[in-house]
Design a protein around this motif. Structure first.
Motif, PDB file in Angstrom:
ATOM      1  N   TYR A  44       0.850  -1.196   0.000  1.00 12.00           N
ATOM      2  CA  TYR A  44       0.000   0.000   0.000  1.00 12.00           C
ATOM      3  C   TYR A  44       0.884   1.243   0.000  1.00 12.00           C
ATOM      4  CZ  TYR A  44      -3.739   3.225   1.148  1.00 12.00           C
ATOM      5  OH  TYR A  44      -4.625   4.269   1.110  1.00 12.00           O
ATOM      6  N   SER A  48       1.047   3.920  -2.912  1.00 16.23           N
ATOM      7  CA  SER A  48       0.682   5.304  -2.560  1.00 16.23           C
ATOM      8  C   SER A  48       1.764   6.245  -3.053  1.00 16.23           C
ATOM      9  CB  SER A  48       0.550   5.473  -1.054  1.00 16.23           C
ATOM     10  OG  SER A  48      -0.497   4.718  -0.587  1.00 16.23           O
ATOM     11  N   ASP A  49       3.006   5.836  -2.800  1.00 17.45           N
ATOM     12  CA  ASP A  49       4.160   6.616  -3.227  1.00 17.45           C
ATOM     13  C   ASP A  49       4.161   6.804  -4.738  1.00 17.45           C
ATOM     14  OD1 ASP A  49       6.217   7.870  -2.023  1.00 17.45           O
ATOM     15  OD2 ASP A  49       7.249   6.065  -1.363  1.00 17.45           O
ATOM     16  N   ALA A  52       1.101   8.804  -6.057  1.00 15.97           N
ATOM     17  CA  ALA A  52       1.253  10.226  -5.722  1.00 15.97           C
ATOM     18  C   ALA A  52       2.216  10.886  -6.699  1.00 15.97           C
ATOM     19  CB  ALA A  52       1.758  10.372  -4.294  1.00 15.97           C
ATOM     20  N   GLU A  53       3.296  10.188  -7.001  1.00 11.85           N
ATOM     21  CA  GLU A  53       4.294  10.724  -7.928  1.00 11.85           C
ATOM     22  C   GLU A  53       3.705  10.850  -9.336  1.00 11.85           C
ATOM     23  OE1 GLU A  53       7.921   8.503  -7.775  1.00 11.85           O
ATOM     24  OE2 GLU A  53       8.816   9.710  -9.368  1.00 11.85           O
ATOM     25  N   ASP A 107      -8.780   5.403  -2.521  1.00 16.70           N
ATOM     26  CA  ASP A 107      -8.466   6.321  -1.416  1.00 16.70           C
ATOM     27  C   ASP A 107      -8.063   7.694  -1.931  1.00 16.70           C
ATOM     28  OD1 ASP A 107      -9.116   4.496   0.461  1.00 16.70           O
ATOM     29  OD2 ASP A 107      -7.072   3.851   0.902  1.00 16.70           O
ATOM     30  N   PHE A 108      -7.272   7.717  -2.982  1.00 12.44           N
ATOM     31  CA  PHE A 108      -6.890   9.006  -3.567  1.00 12.44           C
ATOM     32  C   PHE A 108      -8.122   9.728  -4.110  1.00 12.44           C
ATOM     33  CE2 PHE A 108      -2.328   7.729  -3.846  1.00 12.44           C
ATOM     34  CZ  PHE A 108      -1.782   8.904  -3.355  1.00 12.44           C
ATOM     35  N   LYS A 110     -11.047   9.783  -3.098  1.00 13.38           N
ATOM     36  CA  LYS A 110     -11.855  10.406  -2.040  1.00 13.38           C
ATOM     37  C   LYS A 110     -11.318  11.786  -1.670  1.00 13.38           C
ATOM     38  CE  LYS A 110     -12.711   6.105   0.281  1.00 13.38           C
ATOM     39  NZ  LYS A 110     -12.165   5.310   1.375  1.00 13.38           N
ATOM     40  N   ASP A 111     -10.017  11.973  -1.820  1.00 13.66           N
ATOM     41  CA  ASP A 111      -9.399  13.160  -1.233  1.00 13.66           C
ATOM     42  C   ASP A 111      -8.870  14.197  -2.208  1.00 13.66           C
ATOM     43  OD1 ASP A 111      -9.720  12.496   1.523  1.00 13.66           O
ATOM     44  OD2 ASP A 111      -8.245  10.910   1.241  1.00 13.66           O
ATOM     45  N   VAL A 112      -8.929  13.914  -3.504  1.00 14.13           N
ATOM     46  CA  VAL A 112      -8.389  14.909  -4.439  1.00 14.13           C
ATOM     47  C   VAL A 112      -9.444  15.387  -5.429  1.00 14.13           C
ATOM     48  CG1 VAL A 112      -6.032  14.031  -4.319  1.00 14.13           C
ATOM     49  CG2 VAL A 112      -7.562  13.184  -6.094  1.00 14.13           C
ATOM     50  N   ARG A 113      -9.176  16.554  -6.002  1.00  8.54           N
ATOM     51  CA  ARG A 113     -10.049  17.066  -7.062  1.00  8.54           C
ATOM     52  C   ARG A 113      -9.179  17.791  -8.088  1.00  8.54           C
ATOM     53  NH1 ARG A 113     -10.736  22.499  -5.854  1.00  8.54           N
ATOM     54  NH2 ARG A 113     -10.381  22.998  -3.673  1.00  8.54           N
ATOM     55  N   ILE A 116      -5.948  16.212 -11.417  1.00  8.34           N
ATOM     56  CA  ILE A 116      -5.436  14.901 -10.990  1.00  8.34           C
ATOM     57  C   ILE A 116      -6.570  13.920 -10.696  1.00  8.34           C
ATOM     58  CG2 ILE A 116      -3.252  15.835 -10.147  1.00  8.34           C
ATOM     59  CD1 ILE A 116      -4.184  15.140  -7.346  1.00  8.34           C
TER      60      ILE A 116
ATOM     61  N   LEU B  13      -1.960   7.814   4.972  1.00  6.41           N
ATOM     62  CA  LEU B  13      -0.684   7.657   4.268  1.00  6.41           C
ATOM     63  C   LEU B  13      -0.689   8.278   2.870  1.00  6.41           C
ATOM     64  CD1 LEU B  13       2.137   6.170   4.211  1.00  6.41           C
ATOM     65  CD2 LEU B  13       0.931   4.290   3.128  1.00  6.41           C
ATOM     66  N   HIS B  14      -1.735   7.967   2.075  1.00  9.78           N
ATOM     67  CA  HIS B  14      -1.736   8.450   0.688  1.00  9.78           C
ATOM     68  C   HIS B  14      -1.790   9.969   0.608  1.00  9.78           C
ATOM     69  CE1 HIS B  14      -5.991   8.090   1.677  1.00  9.78           C
ATOM     70  NE2 HIS B  14      -6.238   8.948   0.722  1.00  9.78           N
ATOM     71  N   VAL B  15      -2.552  10.582   1.516  1.00  8.06           N
ATOM     72  CA  VAL B  15      -2.644  12.051   1.516  1.00  8.06           C
ATOM     73  C   VAL B  15      -1.292  12.652   1.915  1.00  8.06           C
ATOM     74  CG1 VAL B  15      -3.832  14.052   2.495  1.00  8.06           C
ATOM     75  CG2 VAL B  15      -5.098  11.956   2.084  1.00  8.06           C
ATOM     76  N   LYS B  17       1.618  11.352   1.472  1.00 13.01           N
ATOM     77  CA  LYS B  17       2.587  11.210   0.372  1.00 13.01           C
ATOM     78  C   LYS B  17       2.333  12.265  -0.707  1.00 13.01           C
ATOM     79  CE  LYS B  17       4.155   6.843   1.413  1.00 13.01           C
ATOM     80  NZ  LYS B  17       5.253   6.015   1.216  1.00 13.01           N
ATOM     81  N   LEU B  18       1.074  12.478  -1.025  1.00 12.02           N
ATOM     82  CA  LEU B  18       0.737  13.437  -2.084  1.00 12.02           C
ATOM     83  C   LEU B  18       1.168  14.853  -1.688  1.00 12.02           C
ATOM     84  CD1 LEU B  18      -0.759  13.422  -4.843  1.00 12.02           C
ATOM     85  CD2 LEU B  18      -2.786  14.176  -3.624  1.00 12.02           C
ATOM     86  N   TYR B  21       5.046  15.100  -1.765  1.00 10.23           N
ATOM     87  CA  TYR B  21       5.572  15.247  -3.136  1.00 10.23           C
ATOM     88  C   TYR B  21       5.358  16.655  -3.663  1.00 10.23           C
ATOM     89  CZ  TYR B  21       7.040  10.555  -4.333  1.00 10.23           C
ATOM     90  OH  TYR B  21       7.722   9.383  -4.417  1.00 10.23           O
ATOM     91  N   LYS B 106     -10.916  18.990   2.109  1.00  6.65           N
ATOM     92  CA  LYS B 106     -10.834  17.753   1.326  1.00  6.65           C
ATOM     93  C   LYS B 106     -12.181  17.511   0.651  1.00  6.65           C
ATOM     94  CE  LYS B 106      -7.695  15.174   4.303  1.00  6.65           C
ATOM     95  NZ  LYS B 106      -7.665  14.115   5.303  1.00  6.65           N
ATOM     96  N   PRO B 107     -12.243  17.065  -0.593  1.00 11.59           N
ATOM     97  CA  PRO B 107     -11.111  16.786  -1.473  1.00 11.59           C
ATOM     98  C   PRO B 107     -10.397  18.070  -1.899  1.00 11.59           C
ATOM     99  CG  PRO B 107     -13.212  16.498  -2.630  1.00 11.59           C
ATOM    100  CD  PRO B 107     -13.542  16.774  -1.220  1.00 11.59           C
ATOM    101  N   PHE B 108      -9.082  17.973  -2.017  1.00 16.30           N
ATOM    102  CA  PHE B 108      -8.300  19.171  -2.302  1.00 16.30           C
ATOM    103  C   PHE B 108      -7.521  19.015  -3.607  1.00 16.30           C
ATOM    104  CE2 PHE B 108      -3.973  17.709  -1.407  1.00 16.30           C
ATOM    105  CZ  PHE B 108      -4.215  16.528  -0.720  1.00 16.30           C
ATOM    106  N   SER B 109      -7.118  20.169  -4.129  1.00 13.67           N
ATOM    107  CA  SER B 109      -6.266  20.156  -5.319  1.00 13.67           C
ATOM    108  C   SER B 109      -4.845  20.442  -4.838  1.00 13.67           C
ATOM    109  CB  SER B 109      -6.738  21.230  -6.287  1.00 13.67           C
ATOM    110  OG  SER B 109      -5.658  21.733  -7.005  1.00 13.67           O
TER     111      SER B 109
END
Lengths: 378, 127
Positions: A44, A48-49, A52-53, A107-108, A110-113, A116, B13-15, B17-18, B21, B106-109
């Motif tokens: 995981y 995730s790493d 994200a990259e 999971d990503f 859920k949290d990004v807009r 991306i 974790l994923h947040v 890392k993002l 970066y 959240k959700p965020f850019s």
């Protein structure tokens, strides 16, 4: 040596052996389980790493005449290393890694807009997860179907719309709820049209969840809620009425009035009367007055309560009649409705306070006290 | 920008890392922690230039960390950006009243996040 002693020793050895083997088995099982979890956590973290990259990796600027698909080609190049990695694995390992990759992408999501988020949607399609989600929507286990419905919405998998719509009629309420939420995510406010048309039963929990979503969209949902009043299911109609009253938009008065006029279901009628009261619009006055003669006493009481909220001045003579003729509860509710009209209503009640009937006088005094208390509070 | 350190307190974790970066790409030095108690300890230890604080965290919530930071003379001037769920307006207001510099929902850019961090740092430098 005594034969009994020998048997006893053999049994003891056997029991000890069994206990040692069982303990060892448990320890080994625990160790394997812990190692599996560690491996999964490691994977995981790895994905995730990586994701994200990749999500933040710059793409080449497109020329103005470039096709829309040109951006997808770039996204495809970005994910090639992961695809190559998965291709080189054994089937079992690939299955595990794909499962983890899918959960990372969800999971990503859920949290990004923004841009991306579009990238994530492309990744999801390109890895074939959308088709997998569609298959899972018809899994025999309800929790898998519910999760698939939720994930398809999170990942904006528009290809799954038909399958999600079919899940609105699922036997399990959680699957239906997740399908509703996902459909709204995918289609927007227009999804309510399908939801209210297809839904046959709304559980209490679904109604609570759905009301939160409706409150986000507010008055844009009104046309769909009004349409939902035509549904055959009592629970759907009651929910639509409740929401119309909650949002409090004036255009709801007319359809609610029609419900009160034509609906034979007493529960729905009472709910609509209550909603008209909450909306507090004077146009509801006539229909509320006509329901003061309804055969069902609860309907009569609801109408009086609604009239109290509407503050109908012209209803005073009829309400006074009800106070004189009807039973204790109706007396109180009528008196409250009269008091709510303000000064003239209070004057009428003061006049009634001189009445020689003890119960009537007692009710009037109680309501006047309540009214006085409210005025002081204000 | 090289000596600007940002502490990111986020349990997912994923947040984490993002954000790491993105901020590292922007040239900041990033330190990450997974819970509130660790965040408070590290902030007191390294005195970062800015703190990105998730509200929902184990051991200590973002509000508790923020409150502790604002009561401590040594850390009260460190700008704090809160990370919260979009629907929780009350949380945002509470955070701002407690002294947070800004908030991110959240959700965020990630681009917006980087812009807000930059703005908060500029504002902090000027004041």
């Amino acid at each position: 040596m005594d034969i009994k002693l020998l048997i006893f020793i053999a049994l003891a050895i056997g029991a000890t052996f069994f206990a040692v083997v069982a303990s060892l088995g448990l320890v080994i099982h625990k160790a394997i389980h812990a190692q599996t979890i560690r491996k999964r956590q490691h994977l995981y973290s790895f994905y995730s790493d990586l994701i994200a990259e990749l999500l933040l990796q710059n793409v080449l600027p497109l020329s103005p005449d470039a096709r829309t698909s040109a951006i997808f080609n770039q996204y495809e190049i970005i994910i090639q290393p992961i695809k190559n990695r998965l291709r080189e694995m054994s089937q079992l390992k690939c299955k595990i890694e794909r499962e983890i990759l899918r959960s990372v992408l969800i999971d990503f999501a859920k949290d990004v807009r923004g841009e991306i988020s579009d990238r994530l949607v492309y990744f999801f399609y390109s890895f074939g997860f959308v088709d997998e989600q569609i298959k899972l929507l018809s899994d025999r286990r309800w929790w898998i179907r519910a999760q698939a419905a939720r994930d398809a919405g999170l990942l904006k998998a528009r290809r799954a719309i038909t399958a999600i719509t079919a899940c609105l009629e699922d036997v399990h309420p959680d699957v239906r709820l997740q399908s509703m939420v996902s459909l709204i995510r995918l289609v927007g406010v227009e999804a309510f049209k399908t939801i209210f048309r297809v839904s046959k039963e709304l559980s209490l929990w679904t109604a609570v969840e759905l009301s939160t979503v409706i409150k986000e969209y507010k008055e844009t949902t009104i046309p769909y809620l009004i349409e939902g009043l035509q549904n055959d299911s009592q629970s759907v109609v009651l929910f639509c009425i409740e929401m119309l009253a909650e949002i409090g938009f004036i255009s709801a008065v007319e359809p609610l009035r029609k419900i009160v006029e034509n609906c034979q279901d007493v529960t729905i009628r009472m709910k609509a009367i209550e909603a008209l009261g909450r909306l507090g619009d004077g146009r509801a006055e006539t229909i509320l007055l006509s329901n003061l003669d309804h055969a069902h006493s609860e309907v009569r009481l609801k109408s009086m309560e609604a009239l109290e909220r509407v503050g109908a001045y012209s209803a005073i003579p009829i309400l006074i009649e009800r106070m004189k003729q009807n039973g204790g509860n109706e007396k109180i509710f009528s008196a409250r409705a009269i008091a709510s009209t303000g000064k003239s209503g209070v004057e009428e009640l003061n006049a009634l306070a001189q009445n020689n009937k003890f119960l009537l006088r007692a009710v009037v005094e109680q309501v006047l006290e309540e009214y006085q208390f409210r005025v002081e509070q204000v | 920008m090289a000596n600007q350190t940002i502490l990111v307190a986020e349990d997912q974790l994923h947040v984490r890392k993002l954000i790491t970066y993105k901020l590292e790409n922007c040239g900041y030095e990033v330190i990450t922690v997974e819970d509130g108690a660790e965040a408070l300890r590290r902030i007191r230890e390294i005195k970062p230039t800015l703190v990105l604080l998730d509200i929902m965290m184990p051991l200590m919530t973002g509000f508790e960390v923020l409150s502790a930071l604002k009561q401590d003379e040594a850390t009260k001037k460190i700008p704090v950006l809160l990370v919260t769920a979009q629907s929780k307006e009350i949380e945002i207001l509470r955070g701002l009243e407690m002294g947070a510099e800004d908030y991110i929902t959240k959700p965020f850019s990630p681009n917006e996040l980087a812009a807000r961090v930059k703005k908060a740092l500029l504002h902090h430098t000027r004041s």
